[in-house]
Design an enzyme around this catalytic site. Structure first.
Site, PDB file in Angstrom:
ATOM      1  N   ASP A 188      -1.247 -10.885  12.256  1.00 42.05           N
ATOM      2  CA  ASP A 188      -1.490  -9.486  11.045  1.00 42.05           C
ATOM      3  C   ASP A 188      -0.475  -8.472  11.634  1.00 42.05           C
ATOM      4  O   ASP A 188      -0.180  -8.339  12.756  1.00 42.05           O
ATOM      5  CB  ASP A 188      -2.948  -9.196  10.937  1.00 42.05           C
ATOM      6  CG  ASP A 188      -2.933  -8.293   9.826  1.00 42.05           C
ATOM      7  OD1 ASP A 188      -1.955  -8.177   8.827  1.00 42.05           O
ATOM      8  OD2 ASP A 188      -3.902  -7.479   9.559  1.00 42.05           O
ATOM      9  N   GLY A 217       4.247  -7.080   7.669  1.00 43.14           N
ATOM     10  CA  GLY A 217       4.840  -6.035   6.944  1.00 43.14           C
ATOM     11  C   GLY A 217       4.802  -4.775   7.505  1.00 43.14           C
ATOM     12  O   GLY A 217       5.772  -4.163   7.142  1.00 43.14           O
ATOM     13  N   ARG A 218       3.805  -4.317   8.082  1.00 39.68           N
ATOM     14  CA  ARG A 218       4.263  -2.887   8.677  1.00 39.68           C
ATOM     15  C   ARG A 218       5.231  -2.689   9.880  1.00 39.68           C
ATOM     16  O   ARG A 218       5.902  -2.008  10.144  1.00 39.68           O
ATOM     17  CB  ARG A 218       2.697  -2.341   9.442  1.00 39.68           C
ATOM     18  CG  ARG A 218       1.682  -1.942   8.689  1.00 39.68           C
ATOM     19  CD  ARG A 218       0.371  -2.059   9.190  1.00 39.68           C
ATOM     20  NE  ARG A 218      -0.126  -3.333   9.068  1.00 39.68           N
ATOM     21  CZ  ARG A 218      -1.326  -3.432   9.886  1.00 39.68           C
ATOM     22  NH1 ARG A 218      -1.692  -2.686  10.613  1.00 39.68           N
ATOM     23  NH2 ARG A 218      -1.570  -4.759  10.012  1.00 39.68           N
ATOM     24  N   HIS A 245       7.998 -11.406   8.032  1.00 40.25           N
ATOM     25  CA  HIS A 245       7.418 -12.681   8.209  1.00 40.25           C
ATOM     26  C   HIS A 245       8.475 -13.596   9.093  1.00 40.25           C
ATOM     27  O   HIS A 245       7.953 -14.203   9.563  1.00 40.25           O
ATOM     28  CB  HIS A 245       7.518 -13.259   6.803  1.00 40.25           C
ATOM     29  CG  HIS A 245       6.383 -12.341   5.958  1.00 40.25           C
ATOM     30  ND1 HIS A 245       5.230 -11.957   6.352  1.00 40.25           N
ATOM     31  CD2 HIS A 245       6.256 -11.803   4.751  1.00 40.25           C
ATOM     32  CE1 HIS A 245       4.595 -11.450   5.533  1.00 40.25           C
ATOM     33  NE2 HIS A 245       4.948 -11.190   4.447  1.00 40.25           N
ATOM     34  N   ASP A 295      -6.550 -15.552  -0.402  1.00 37.52           N
ATOM     35  CA  ASP A 295      -6.585 -14.060  -0.976  1.00 37.52           C
ATOM     36  C   ASP A 295      -5.263 -13.585  -1.214  1.00 37.52           C
ATOM     37  O   ASP A 295      -4.641 -12.532  -1.808  1.00 37.52           O
ATOM     38  CB  ASP A 295      -7.456 -13.041  -0.142  1.00 37.52           C
ATOM     39  CG  ASP A 295      -8.657 -13.336  -0.554  1.00 37.52           C
ATOM     40  OD1 ASP A 295      -9.343 -13.928  -1.850  1.00 37.52           O
ATOM     41  OD2 ASP A 295      -9.595 -13.066   0.449  1.00 37.52           O
ATOM     42  N   LEU A 353      -0.973 -30.813  22.216  1.00 36.06           N
ATOM     43  CA  LEU A 353      -1.549 -29.737  21.545  1.00 36.06           C
ATOM     44  C   LEU A 353      -1.715 -30.148  20.077  1.00 36.06           C
ATOM     45  O   LEU A 353      -1.012 -30.807  19.378  1.00 36.06           O
ATOM     46  CB  LEU A 353      -0.497 -28.517  21.709  1.00 36.06           C
ATOM     47  CG  LEU A 353      -0.950 -27.163  20.835  1.00 36.06           C
ATOM     48  CD1 LEU A 353      -1.891 -26.343  21.435  1.00 36.06           C
ATOM     49  CD2 LEU A 353       0.464 -26.452  20.500  1.00 36.06           C
TER      50      LEU A 353
HETATM   51  C1  FPP Z   1       0.143 -11.042   7.787  1.00 38.38           C
HETATM   52  O1  FPP Z   1       0.851  -9.951   7.829  1.00 38.38           O
HETATM   53  C2  FPP Z   1       1.077 -12.184   7.738  1.00 38.38           C
HETATM   54  C3  FPP Z   1       1.247 -13.236   6.751  1.00 38.38           C
HETATM   55  C4  FPP Z   1       0.277 -12.994   5.633  1.00 38.38           C
HETATM   56  C5  FPP Z   1       2.125 -14.194   6.877  1.00 38.38           C
HETATM   57  C6  FPP Z   1       2.294 -14.939   7.958  1.00 38.38           C
HETATM   58  C7  FPP Z   1       3.222 -15.798   7.969  1.00 38.38           C
HETATM   59  C8  FPP Z   1       4.429 -16.116   8.836  1.00 38.38           C
HETATM   60  C9  FPP Z   1       4.010 -15.806  10.250  1.00 38.38           C
HETATM   61  C10 FPP Z   1       5.410 -16.820   8.479  1.00 38.38           C
HETATM   62  C11 FPP Z   1       5.220 -18.238   8.350  1.00 38.38           C
HETATM   63  C12 FPP Z   1       4.368 -18.707   8.986  1.00 38.38           C
HETATM   64  C13 FPP Z   1       4.474 -20.079   9.832  1.00 38.38           C
HETATM   65  C14 FPP Z   1       3.438 -20.703  10.698  1.00 38.38           C
HETATM   66  C15 FPP Z   1       5.984 -20.744  10.009  1.00 38.38           C
HETATM   67  P1  FPP Z   1       1.041  -8.862   6.675  1.00 38.38           P
HETATM   68  O2  FPP Z   1       1.965  -9.494   5.872  1.00 38.38           O
HETATM   69  O3  FPP Z   1      -0.652  -8.837   6.134  1.00 38.38           O
HETATM   70  O4  FPP Z   1       1.211  -7.498   7.478  1.00 38.38           O
HETATM   71  P2  FPP Z   1       0.796  -5.901   6.946  1.00 38.38           P
HETATM   72  O5  FPP Z   1      -0.583  -5.945   7.360  1.00 38.38           O
HETATM   73  O6  FPP Z   1       1.332  -5.109   8.158  1.00 38.38           O
HETATM   74  O7  FPP Z   1       1.125  -5.655   5.774  1.00 38.38           O
END
Ligand code: FPP
Length: 253
Positions: free
Chosen positions: A18, A21-22, A35, A65, A129
């Site tokens: 997580d 975005g921030r 991302h 979600d 792994l």
């Molecule tokens: C959460 O941060 C992150 C996601 C919902 C997406 C995660 C995706 C990746 C790391 C890229 C692709 C993954 C792989 C395995 C290659 P958020 O966007 O909710 O952050 P925020 O809470 O700061 O808005």
């Protein structure tokens, strides 16, 4: 004596990644940049994990979600996943990793599904792994599906007893990855967000303020050092409590 599981070498670690975005917003960048930087963090953690004795690693990449996000963001996450699978599966294979995507596939773009199938079959023999990436995943859905399958299986017979049902559900839900030993969530929030709810029944939890794109091998090392310090009792009493004279009220969870 209760063996402390945290000394084992075949651990299952789960990570809620997580904060992308921030991380991006703080730099004045679009969310997709977060991302993209998140994929680099995935690579760092996947490289380091086997060196720490982690045998199974489950990463939460897209929850059911997350469909509520703007379509362009969802598309860019899928695009990044597809690129990751295409670019990294050969390296994963060489390093003995087996890749598996968990969650629903019927709503994913067909090109992503094709890449998932290709990457899974290319790495099927990996033994060092077991890397699981959760995409369009909901733990409540997984539990409901396992219960529904069981109900169908017993439709014409008397349902089995409670303990048998519990055992069957556990087997259905942990057949692939097993129970989670250690769950890490980055980004400062302290919740499970419908991730591996059954499998985390006895997981040690660690919440860190670090945003996922900043998470690196040293963070994983520090988190793991904390995990190794924890005493895992699985509902039983600590061996030390067992030895103490006034231990009758022991058994803290
Ligand atoms: C959460 O941060 C992150 C996601 C919902 C997406 C995660 C995706 C990746 C790391 C890229 C692709 C993954 C792989 C395995 C290659 P958020 O966007 O909710 O952050 P925020 O809470 O700061 O808005």
């Amino acid at each position: 004596m209760m063996q402390s599981k945290s000394q084992r070498q075949d651990l299952h670690v789960a990570i809620i990644m997580d904060g992308n975005g921030r991380w991006a917003a703080r730099r004045g960048l679009p969310r997709v940049a977060g991302h993209r930087a998140g994929v680099a963090a995935v690579r760092r953690v996947v490289e380091r994990a086997p060196e720490l004795g982690i045998k199974r690693l489950t990463l939460y990449a897209f929850s059911s979600d997350n469909w509520r996000r703007p379509a362009p963001e969802v598309q860019s996450i899928f695009w990044l996943m597809r690129a990751y699978l295409r670019l990294d599966s050969e390296r994963l294979r060489q390093r003995g990793a087996r890749l598996q995507i968990i969650g629903r596939r019927d709503r994913l773009p067909p090109l992503l599904v094709r890449e998932i199938e290709r990457a899974e079959s290319a790495t099927v023999n990996g033994r060092c792994l077991h890397l699981r990436i959760a995409v369009d995943y909901s733990s409540r859905d997984a539990i409901t599906r396992a219960a529904a399958d069981m109900t169908t299986a017993f439709a014409r017979n008397r349902p089995p007893g409670f303990e048998l049902m519990r055992g069957m559900l556990t087997r259905a839900l942990t057949a692939d990855g097993g129970e989670v030993d250690f769950l890490i969530r980055t980004g400062g929030e302290q919740r499970l967000s419908d991730f591996l709810l059954w499998e985390c029944a006895y997981a040690e939890l660690l919440f860190t303020e670090r945003m996922w794109p900043d998470f690196d091998a040293a963070d994983l090392d520090r988190a793991f050092a904390q995990f190794r310090q924890r005493e895992r009792r699985f509902g039983a009493v600590s061996p030390i409590v067992l030895l103490s004279p006034d231990s009758s009220s022991g058994g803290a969870r």
